[in-house]
Design a protein around this motif. Structure first.
Motif, PDB file in Angstrom:
ATOM      1  N   ALA A  27       0.854  -1.113   0.058  1.00 52.85           N
ATOM      2  CA  ALA A  27       0.115   0.011  -0.016  1.00 52.85           C
ATOM      3  C   ALA A  27       0.818   1.330   0.006  1.00 52.85           C
ATOM      4  CB  ALA A  27      -0.937   0.130   1.037  1.00 52.85           C
ATOM      5  N   ASP A  28       1.914   1.272   0.837  1.00 52.23           N
ATOM      6  CA  ASP A  28       2.889   2.416   0.857  1.00 52.23           C
ATOM      7  C   ASP A  28       3.566   2.619  -0.527  1.00 52.23           C
ATOM      8  OD1 ASP A  28       2.276   2.919   3.336  1.00 52.23           O
ATOM      9  OD2 ASP A  28       3.920   1.980   4.237  1.00 52.23           O
ATOM     10  N   ASN A  32      -2.935  -0.477  -5.397  1.00 53.01           N
ATOM     11  CA  ASN A  32      -4.420  -0.641  -4.859  1.00 53.01           C
ATOM     12  C   ASN A  32      -4.752  -2.010  -4.293  1.00 53.01           C
ATOM     13  OD1 ASN A  32      -5.168  -2.478  -7.042  1.00 53.01           O
ATOM     14  ND2 ASN A  32      -5.201  -0.992  -8.321  1.00 53.01           N
ATOM     15  N   ILE A  33      -5.875  -2.119  -3.608  1.00 59.32           N
ATOM     16  CA  ILE A  33      -6.355  -3.236  -2.866  1.00 59.32           C
ATOM     17  C   ILE A  33      -6.370  -4.480  -3.661  1.00 59.32           C
ATOM     18  CG2 ILE A  33      -8.667  -2.754  -3.085  1.00 59.32           C
ATOM     19  CD1 ILE A  33      -6.994  -4.508  -0.096  1.00 59.32           C
ATOM     20  N   LYS A  34      -6.791  -4.295  -4.921  1.00 55.17           N
ATOM     21  CA  LYS A  34      -6.894  -5.466  -5.950  1.00 55.17           C
ATOM     22  C   LYS A  34      -5.570  -6.187  -6.327  1.00 55.17           C
ATOM     23  CE  LYS A  34      -8.835  -6.978 -10.364  1.00 55.17           C
ATOM     24  NZ  LYS A  34      -9.484  -6.338 -11.528  1.00 55.17           N
ATOM     25  N   SER A  35      -4.513  -5.046  -6.620  1.00 59.63           N
ATOM     26  CA  SER A  35      -3.396  -5.431  -6.963  1.00 59.63           C
ATOM     27  C   SER A  35      -2.599  -6.232  -5.780  1.00 59.63           C
ATOM     28  CB  SER A  35      -2.538  -4.202  -7.449  1.00 59.63           C
ATOM     29  OG  SER A  35      -2.933  -4.004  -8.444  1.00 59.63           O
ATOM     30  N   ARG A  36      -2.834  -5.752  -4.498  1.00 53.79           N
ATOM     31  CA  ARG A  36      -2.309  -6.217  -3.232  1.00 53.79           C
ATOM     32  C   ARG A  36      -2.743  -7.394  -3.071  1.00 53.79           C
ATOM     33  NH1 ARG A  36      -3.560  -1.873   0.917  1.00 53.79           N
ATOM     34  NH2 ARG A  36      -4.646  -0.955  -0.788  1.00 53.79           N
ATOM     35  N   VAL A 100       7.486  -0.434 -10.267  1.00 55.05           N
ATOM     36  CA  VAL A 100       7.797  -0.222  -8.869  1.00 55.05           C
ATOM     37  C   VAL A 100       9.358  -0.742  -8.533  1.00 55.05           C
ATOM     38  CG1 VAL A 100       7.218  -0.284  -6.429  1.00 55.05           C
ATOM     39  CG2 VAL A 100       5.398   0.197  -8.204  1.00 55.05           C
ATOM     40  N   SER A 101       9.901  -0.175  -7.948  1.00 55.75           N
ATOM     41  CA  SER A 101      11.502  -0.900  -7.580  1.00 55.75           C
ATOM     42  C   SER A 101      11.307  -2.198  -6.834  1.00 55.75           C
ATOM     43  CB  SER A 101      12.299   0.230  -6.885  1.00 55.75           C
ATOM     44  OG  SER A 101      13.240  -0.602  -6.194  1.00 55.75           O
ATOM     45  N   ILE A 105      10.687  -2.558  -2.165  1.00 53.30           N
ATOM     46  CA  ILE A 105       9.689  -3.596  -1.397  1.00 53.30           C
ATOM     47  C   ILE A 105      10.400  -4.529  -0.632  1.00 53.30           C
ATOM     48  CG2 ILE A 105       7.631  -4.711  -1.594  1.00 53.30           C
ATOM     49  CD1 ILE A 105       6.982  -3.130  -4.121  1.00 53.30           C
ATOM     50  N   SER A 106      11.330  -5.119  -1.356  1.00 48.56           N
ATOM     51  CA  SER A 106      11.750  -6.344  -0.624  1.00 48.56           C
ATOM     52  C   SER A 106      12.838  -6.094   0.486  1.00 48.56           C
ATOM     53  CB  SER A 106      12.738  -7.229  -1.909  1.00 48.56           C
ATOM     54  OG  SER A 106      13.951  -6.545  -2.284  1.00 48.56           O
TER      55      SER A 106
END
Length: 266
Positions: A27-28, A32-36, A100-101, A105-106
């Motif tokens: 989320a940060d 979006n919620i669907k993608s998450r 996105v990078s 995220i990792s």
């Protein structure tokens, strides 16, 4: 039955922590919620598939005679790194499509992944599985699953029960605790690197150096798995299976992460 429930509880707690924190990190980073939810579901499914596939490769003769082993709806018959590698591949593909990078995220996930892996291996410890080879070292422990008979499995492995049942004391390396400790160490190392990035623009603080926390985590935890592998007992594994599991998989990952780390340092 009590040990099995503890094993399931520890692994479920680990999974829930990882899932909910992943949702927060995604989320940060603009998901979006669907993608998450889609990414979490895809990674969870790929973890289950990958872990069973690697298990099937490592224990090919056993699986060949009974394919149902790969489809049991229990937390058994899986190989951790098979699941981690396939879910990592899915993660990289999906995140890259979102522009996105991957490392950003990792990196954020590594400290919590360390906590989850630590809890998972504690579940193995309480379950009595994944035990090590016999040892005379002071911290050697008795695992009824490995050496007990019907009496000790039912009543435990206290000195009195051992004396009554006539079963010899066999102390073994608590390899589950070794792996749990390395998972915690890898998570702490990743956390310290991330904190350093936030506090100052040191050699780890430059945003162009993202990925250090991920690579350090993978290197430390894989090294721990390799060390634990050297002391762990695999009653049903062949020499080829142990070669694939140890020198091939762990050795390759250690080599690749070392090269990537050195390239990033440049």
């Amino acid at each position: 039955m009590q040990n099995i429930s503890e094993y399931v509880i520890f692994n479920c707690i680990a999974a829930l922590i990882l899932v909910f924190y992943s949702l927060h990190v995604l989320a940060d980073n603009g998901f979006n919620i669907k993608s998450r939810l889609l990414l979490i579901f895809s990674m969870s499914l790929s973890f289950l598939v990958g872990s069973r596939l690697l298990y099937g490769l490592l224990y090919f003769d056993r699986v060949k005679s009974d394919l149902s082993i790969l489809f049991e709806l229990r937390l058994v018959n899986f190989s951790l790194y098979g699941g981690l590698l396939l879910s990592l591949l899915v993660f990289v593909v999906v995140v890259k499509r979102q522009s996105v990078s991957v490392y950003k995220i990792s990196d954020a996930m590594m400290p919590v992944l360390g906590l989850a892996l630590m809890l998972s291996k504690l579940g193995c410890f309480f379950n009595g599985c994944c035990y090590g080879v016999p040892t005379n070292l002071p911290w050697g422990m008795i695992f009824e699953r490995a050496d007990g008979n019907a009496v000790t499995k039912l009543l435990g492995a206290s000195p009195l029960i051992k004396l009554i049942s006539g079963v010899n004391h066999v102390t073994r390396h608590p390899t589950q605790l070794y792996e749990s400790g390395f998972a915690l160490l890898a998570g702490i190392a990743a956390f310290l690197i991330l904190r350093s990035q936030k506090k100052s623009n040191t050699r780890f603080g430059n945003t162009s150096k993202s990925g250090f926390a991920t690579l350090v985590f993978i290197w430390i935890y894989t090294l721990g798995r390799f060390i634990s592998f050297c002391y762990r007992e695999f009653p049903q594994a062949s020499d080829l299976s142990n070669f694939i599991r140890g020198p091939l998989i762990y050795g390759t990952i250690l080599s690749v992460t070392t090269v990537l780390f050195l390239l990033k340092r440049r």
